[in-house]
Design an enzyme around this catalytic site. Structure first.
Site, mmCIF file in Angstrom:
data_model
loop_
_atom_site.group_PDB
_atom_site.id
_atom_site.type_symbol
_atom_site.label_atom_id
_atom_site.label_comp_id
_atom_site.label_asym_id
_atom_site.label_seq_id
_atom_site.Cartn_x
_atom_site.Cartn_y
_atom_site.Cartn_z
ATOM 1 N N ASP A 282 14.640 3.647 3.929
ATOM 2 C CA ASP A 282 14.075 2.640 3.012
ATOM 3 C C ASP A 282 14.672 2.301 2.178
ATOM 4 O O ASP A 282 14.749 0.660 1.735
ATOM 5 C CB ASP A 282 12.878 3.570 2.061
ATOM 6 C CG ASP A 282 12.069 4.407 2.850
ATOM 7 O OD1 ASP A 282 12.557 3.850 4.484
ATOM 8 O OD2 ASP A 282 10.624 4.386 2.739
ATOM 9 N N PRO B 271 0.636 -1.158 0.247
ATOM 10 C CA PRO B 271 0.329 -0.134 0.285
ATOM 11 C C PRO B 271 1.230 1.355 -0.351
ATOM 12 O O PRO B 271 1.569 0.912 0.768
ATOM 13 C CB PRO B 271 -0.846 -0.003 1.236
ATOM 14 C CG PRO B 271 0.083 -1.387 1.896
ATOM 15 C CD PRO B 271 0.385 -2.082 0.886
ATOM 16 N N GLY C 47 3.545 4.559 5.221
ATOM 17 C CA GLY C 47 5.103 4.130 6.257
ATOM 18 C C GLY C 47 5.130 2.931 5.668
ATOM 19 O O GLY C 47 6.368 1.952 6.039
ATOM 20 N N LEU C 48 5.446 2.026 5.157
ATOM 21 C CA LEU C 48 5.918 1.032 4.312
ATOM 22 C C LEU C 48 6.334 0.616 3.401
ATOM 23 O O LEU C 48 7.046 -0.285 3.157
ATOM 24 C CB LEU C 48 4.718 -0.017 3.997
ATOM 25 C CG LEU C 48 3.378 -0.476 5.260
ATOM 26 C CD1 LEU C 48 2.523 -1.616 4.639
ATOM 27 C CD2 LEU C 48 3.888 -0.557 6.583
ATOM 28 N N GLY C 49 6.837 2.258 3.152
ATOM 29 C CA GLY C 49 7.927 2.366 1.879
ATOM 30 C C GLY C 49 7.996 1.611 0.909
ATOM 31 O O GLY C 49 8.887 1.508 -0.381
ATOM 32 N N SER C 50 6.779 1.919 -0.081
ATOM 33 C CA SER C 50 6.729 1.165 -1.715
ATOM 34 C C SER C 50 7.395 2.115 -1.993
ATOM 35 O O SER C 50 8.132 1.970 -3.199
ATOM 36 C CB SER C 50 4.880 1.597 -1.556
ATOM 37 O OG SER C 50 4.954 2.582 -1.386
ATOM 38 N N SER C 51 7.349 4.045 -1.608
ATOM 39 C CA SER C 51 8.286 4.630 -2.821
ATOM 40 C C SER C 51 10.091 4.252 -2.983
ATOM 41 O O SER C 51 10.290 3.955 -4.312
ATOM 42 C CB SER C 51 8.158 6.076 -2.237
ATOM 43 O OG SER C 51 8.687 6.034 -1.692
#
Ligand code: PMV
Length: 326
Positions: free
Chosen positions: A156, A105, A109-113
């Site tokens: 990240d 998602p 805050g889960l580091g997708s970018s």
């Protein structure tokens, strides 16, 4: 020929924001991935299609949106910057077709970018036969992350390049933490998307207004991560939970928690989590709860009842990987 790269999502166990000011943070890669496939294009454009609801083509004459609204260029720009960084590093000029399939998602805050930027760098590098080291793969997405994060610590890119659990400080060698036990985590997503750069800027404004006070809080944040790294290696989940609770208090003090994050954190604690805190930049996004082994479903259901979207996550030791797809 087409090359695909995968890179994992992450959760910050301790130390977000404080890491921007040079303190250590502890971060874990989790088993949710992005996949980026790249092939050479027949023209000079860099064309990106994605599962992010947007697609577009960066042509020499400018950006042409193909799917999506006014935000399309802003969403795709970091992927374009990551690909361009590789081309200029290698001194190459060619068009590329890039496909992004993200199971992470975004903007929570889960580091997708970071994962997309790292996978893009690795895939473009492998397509162009560059034998990139891990340091290069983690370093080249910096400009892309700067576009998203304003002043990224680099955490990240580092975790999704290497995988596992690491203690990270800016400008220092990373240390891999060998954990003796599983770290049973439940993530709670508030569903509220936010921009990391805005939160990092808000913390900087607080630092400018209260430098002496903020320095003390930042140092305490670093102390939490140093202790967390130790207890993790001893497998002491009770102490790790305490440290996560303290960390959440410090993040609240610097103003990055929200009512909905606090609600999910409290719901998890009431469901016997060993500790719970927001993870990532805050201002919405996700929290994490450390569960006693076997209690994950009880915590997940408490998060659900409190209005969050629960997600059970497992550590992965896989960092970025590439393979030839056709
Ligand atoms: O983008 P997020 O939400 O995963 O936050 C990254 C962590 C920060 O410490 C807030 C920023 C950074 O660059 O370290």
């Amino acid at each position: 020929m087409s090359v695909t790269a995968s890179a994992p999502a992450k959760v910050i166990l301790t130390g977000e924001h404080f890491v921007v000011y040079g303190e250590p943070a502890v971060v874990m890669a989790i088993n949710r991935m992005v996949y980026v496939s790249v092939e050479e294009a027949s023209d000079s454009a860099i064309t990106i299609s994605s599962t992010l609801g947007v697609a577009g083509s960066f042509k020499p004459a400018g950006f042409v949106p193909l799917v999506g609204d006014l935000k399309t260029e802003k969403i795709l720009n970091p992927i374009y910057i990551a690909a361009k960084s590789v081309l200029s590093f290698l001194g190459k000029r060619c068009g590329l077709n890039i496909k992004v399939d993200s199971k992470i998602p975004s903007s929570v805050g889960l580091g997708s970018s970071g994962a997309i930027a790292v996978a893009t760098v690795a895939a473009v590098g492998a397509l162009l036969k560059a034998d990139f080291s891990r340091e290069e793969i983690a370093g080249l997405p910096y400009e892309a992350e700067k576009y998203v994060h304003v002043k990224p610590s680099g955490i990240d890119q580092m975790i999704c390049t290497y995988g596992g659990v690491i203690k990270f400080s800016k400008d220092k060698e990373i240390s891999r933490l060998l954990t003796k036990v599983d770290i049973p985590l439940v993530i709670g997503n508030t569903g509220m998307q936010r921009t990391t750069g805005n939160l990092v800027s808000a913390v900087k404004a607080k630092h400018d207004a209260y430098p002496i006070l903020m320095e003390q809080i930042i140092k305490s944040g670093g102390c939490v991560s140093n202790e967390a790294a130790e207890v993790l290696q001893n497998g002491d989940l009770d102490r790790l939970g305490d440290l996560m609770n303290i960390n959440h208090g410090l993040l609240s003090a610097i103003g990055v928690s929200t009512e909905s994050l606090d609600r999910l954190v409290n719901a998890a604690r009431n469901a016997h989590a060993l500790g719970a805190k927001l993870t990532g930049a805050g201002g919405g996004g996700c929290m994490i709860a450390l569960s006693p082994p076997g209690n994950e479903d009880v915590i997940a259901s408490a998060i659900d009842k409190a209005g969050g979207m629960p997600l059970k996550a497992k550590q992965t030791n896989d960092g970025v990987k590439t393979w030839v797809t056709k």
